[in-house]
Design a protein around this motif. Structure first.
Motif, PDB file in Angstrom:
ATOM      1  N   VAL A 131       0.859  -1.178   0.000  1.00 40.76           N
ATOM      2  CA  VAL A 131       0.000   0.000   0.000  1.00 40.76           C
ATOM      3  C   VAL A 131       0.898   1.230   0.000  1.00 40.76           C
ATOM      4  O   VAL A 131       1.722   1.401   0.897  1.00 40.76           O
ATOM      5  N   HIS A 132       0.764   2.064  -1.036  1.00 41.86           N
ATOM      6  CA  HIS A 132       1.534   3.304  -1.132  1.00 41.86           C
ATOM      7  C   HIS A 132       0.671   4.457  -0.640  1.00 41.86           C
ATOM      8  O   HIS A 132      -0.485   4.584  -1.041  1.00 41.86           O
ATOM      9  N   MET A 133       1.243   5.271   0.210  1.00 39.64           N
ATOM     10  CA  MET A 133       0.522   6.423   0.742  1.00 39.64           C
ATOM     11  C   MET A 133       0.843   7.645  -0.099  1.00 39.64           C
ATOM     12  O   MET A 133       2.002   8.028  -0.225  1.00 39.64           O
ATOM     13  N   GLU A 138      -4.632   6.303  -0.403  1.00 37.99           N
ATOM     14  CA  GLU A 138      -3.860   5.071  -0.292  1.00 37.99           C
ATOM     15  C   GLU A 138      -4.062   4.296  -1.585  1.00 37.99           C
ATOM     16  O   GLU A 138      -5.188   4.098  -2.036  1.00 37.99           O
TER      17      GLU A 138
END
Length: 155
Positions: A131-133, A138
């Motif tokens: 999961v990339h913030m 997200e």
């Protein structure tokens, strides 16, 4: 400053300037003969280096199985009978150097290519999940292993 001196850091020496100081006073047949000998020596050295380079490239060069040339940059290739529905004429810009690797050869029957030359990709396994913030969102990233692909080819 001369362009040659800018590029190479030294004066350009013409065939007349190849001799030592004082020898250039002998203007005449001897000077011309000596400069021609030096030019011949240089030509022989160039031929030697060119033939050596040619021998290196000839080792790796192979003939292509081309039916015929169509125009300046298009060629008709001899394809397998399984690929009879593929158009056999290719532009030279589409060619890439290929080093043979038998482990990458896949039979077309197992892939299930349809008559319109498409196939359905079926996911087999999820290999990774991240999961990339971003600033306000997200974004989920999933690495999937597809049917008829190796683990290294997973996307």
């Amino acid at each position: 400053m001369a362009p040659y001196k800018v590029l190479y850091g030294r004066r350009c020496r013409s065939p007349i300037g190849w001799f030592e100081v004082g020898e250039a006073e002998w203007i005449g047949l001897y000077l011309v003969h000596q400069s021609m000998e030096k030019v011949n020596i240089l030509q022989e050295m160039l031929k030697t280096s060119q033939s050596r380079e040619k021998s290196y490239t000839d080792v790796r060069r192979r003939d292509l199985e081309i039916s015929k040339r169509i125009g300046n940059v298009a060629y008709k290739l001899e394809l397998l009978s399984e690929l009879a529905t593929v158009h056999p004429v290719f532009h030279i810009s589409m060619w890439k150097k290929y080093m043979s690797d038998p482990s990458l050869i896949k039979p077309t029957e197992n892939i299930g290519i349809t008559k319109n030359l498409s196939y359905e990709d079926v996911p087999i396994q999820i290999l990774d999940h991240q999961v990339h913030m971003l600033r306000t969102k997200e974004v989920a990233l999933v690495k999937v292993l597809w049917r008829n692909q190796f683990v290294e080819e997973a996307t």
